[in-house]
Design an enzyme around this catalytic site. Structure first.
Site, short mmCIF file in Angstrom:
data_model
loop_
_atom_site.label_atom_id
_atom_site.label_comp_id
_atom_site.label_asym_id
_atom_site.label_seq_id
_atom_site.Cartn_x
_atom_site.Cartn_y
_atom_site.Cartn_z
N ARG A 138 54.39 33.93 36.10
CA ARG A 138 54.00 35.33 35.83
C ARG A 138 53.73 35.52 34.34
NH1 ARG A 138 57.12 39.72 35.19
NH2 ARG A 138 58.85 38.81 36.30
N TYR A 194 32.41 51.39 33.55
CA TYR A 194 32.74 50.98 34.91
C TYR A 194 33.66 52.04 35.54
CZ TYR A 194 34.43 47.81 38.59
OH TYR A 194 34.77 47.23 39.78
N ASP A 212 34.17 46.16 26.87
CA ASP A 212 34.02 45.43 28.12
C ASP A 212 32.72 44.63 27.99
OD1 ASP A 212 33.33 44.62 30.72
OD2 ASP A 212 34.33 46.34 31.65
N LYS A 262 32.33 38.09 37.87
CA LYS A 262 30.86 38.18 37.87
C LYS A 262 30.25 36.83 37.47
CE LYS A 262 31.97 42.30 38.91
NZ LYS A 262 32.20 43.40 37.98
C1 LIG Z 1 33.37 44.34 37.98
C2 LIG Z 1 33.61 44.96 36.68
C3 LIG Z 1 34.90 45.23 36.24
C4 LIG Z 1 36.12 45.00 37.10
O1 LIG Z 1 36.31 43.69 37.41
P1 LIG Z 1 37.09 43.19 38.74
O2 LIG Z 1 37.16 41.72 38.54
O3 LIG Z 1 36.26 43.61 39.91
O4 LIG Z 1 38.41 43.86 38.74
C5 LIG Z 1 35.05 45.74 34.97
N1 LIG Z 1 34.00 46.00 34.19
C6 LIG Z 1 32.72 45.78 34.59
C7 LIG Z 1 31.60 46.09 33.66
C8 LIG Z 1 32.50 45.25 35.84
O5 LIG Z 1 31.25 45.05 36.24
#
Ligand SMILES: *Cc1c(COP(=O)(O)O)cnc(C)c1O
Length: 383
Positions: free
Chosen positions: A55, A108, A179, A204
């Site tokens: 963890r 997001y 992000d 992604k």
């Molecule tokens: C998909 C996404 C997230 C969240 O990611 P997860 O892996 O689905 O929790 C955060 N920011 C952006 C820009 C995203 O496209």
């Protein structure tokens, strides 16, 4: 120009071969043994560096963390079970009652939903959609502790002036968090532009095969340690060793995938921009004016994402267009090897919607089917 830096490509390719094996072993262990209790206790004080309990730190996850830190030019990185795991732990760990967060640009959705939950604990937020530094400065309050932004955003790919935002924030003693999911760790380096923290959904492009979830935070050792102590360990959105292994495998082909997806998405964007049924294409390489200047300054290139506003009467006709596409899967998320299409609006946004996200907008994630086939598919759907 090759969009990917040659050193970065090597880092991706060699990710995880530190143990001598070409692919790293998956250390499927929840805990780690020490010779003495004293050694165990010493290790517990450094749980972010030493493997004590998974963890906290696990060797396979650690390989991925070190690779991502190298790519982002960061002192440290931590991997989470998902992008939202990284985002929620970061906001939770670094903000307290009385603090304010300014969200700039398109954010997001679940990130904003999490900020709404934080309101229950006395952390407030507001939003600024302008890209100009004066408007952003005017949106700060004396309580602003963090500026959180996405550049490019993940629907219209608008860019924000990263270095200017970070200079402003530093002058006011405010943390910056970006992000960086859309740009991937290869196409944009926010820490070099002055950002304190970089967040990623690895689900992604880094994973790249629509088979695993992951998230990451990168920044100074001190800030990452704070998030580790106050968010990672306590909230427990921990990355599993197998997921880290899949993500290391994904990284090896990220430069090659991105190079093709970037070229094919640009071809698709140019095709759409010349089509009479398209009002506007959203892709940073096709932008003009200040957005084009930011693209040249901040990014090595764009990924396989684009969106378009179609000259269609309504939301229903937009969904029908998406449904006529044969090669674009109808699925959320993006960044995999298969092309996907999605709508900006689940339901008709109605007459009083603000127009920021056009009601006839579709987003495309270009996979590896090849530009020619994808363009032919769009052509038949638009005919
Ligand atoms: C998909 C996404 C997230 C969240 O990611 P997860 O892996 O689905 O929790 C955060 N920011 C952006 C820009 C995203 O496209």
């Amino acid at each position: 120009m090759n969009p990917i830096d040659a050193d970065d490509a090597l880092i991706c390719l060699r990710a995880g071969d530190a143990a001598g094996a070409v692919m790293p072993p998956i250390v499927q262990a929840s805990l780690f043994r020490f010779e003495t209790l004293e050694e165990l206790h010493g290790a517990q004080a450094r749980e972010n560096e030493v493997c004590v309990y998974s963890r906290g730190t696990n060797p396979t996850v650690r390989e991925l963390e070190e690779t991502l830190a190298r790519l982002e030019g960061a002192e440290a990185a931590k991997c989470f079970a998902s992008g939202m795991g990284a985002i929620s732990a970061t906001l939770f760990a670094l903000l307290a009652e009385g603090d304010h967060v300014l969200f700039c640009g398109d954010i997001y959705g679940p990130t904003i939903e999490f900020a709404q939950r934080l309101e229950d604990y006395g952390v407030t937020h507001s939003r600024c959609f302008a890209a100009g530094i004066d408007e952003i400065e005017a949106a700060l309050t004396p309580a602003t502790k963090m500026i959180y932004f996405e550049s490019p955003g993940s629907m219209r790919f608008e860019l924000l002036p990263i270095a200017e935002i970070c200079t402003l924030a530093k002058r006011r003693g405010i943390l910056t968090a970006i992000d960086n999911t859309v740009a991937t760790p290869l196409l944009q380096k926010p820490l070099a532009m002055g950002c304190d923290l970089v967040l990623h959904s690895l689900t992604k492009y880094v994973g790249g095969h629509s088979d695993t979830l992951g998230g990451a935070l990168a920044g100074s050792a001190e800030l990452v340690e704070r998030v580790f102590r106050r968010g990672y360990m306590l909230m427990g959105a921990v990355m599993a060793p197998f997921d880290a292994w899949l993500l290391l495998r994904g990284l090896a082909t990220l430069p090659a995938r991105l190079a093709q997806q970037q070229a094919d998405a640009l071809a698709v964007a140019r095709f759409l921009a010349g089509h009479p049924k398209v009002r506007r294409v959203f892709h940073p390489a096709l932008a003009e004016g200040a957005q084009a200047a930011l693209f040249a300054q901040q990014m090595r290139g764009h990924s396989g994402l684009l969106s378009a506003e179609f000259d269609l009467p309504d939301h229903a006709a937009t969904l029908a267009l998406g449904n006529r596409l044969r090669l674009f899967g109808k699925a959320i998320s993006w960044g995999g090897v298969e092309s996907l299409v999605s709508s900006a609006h689940r339901t008709d946004p109605g007459p009083d919607h603000d127009g920021r996200m056009p009601r006839t907008l579709l987003r495309f994630s270009v996979g590896l089917e090849g530009a020619e086939a994808l363009i032919a598919d769009l052509e038949q759907a638009l005919a």
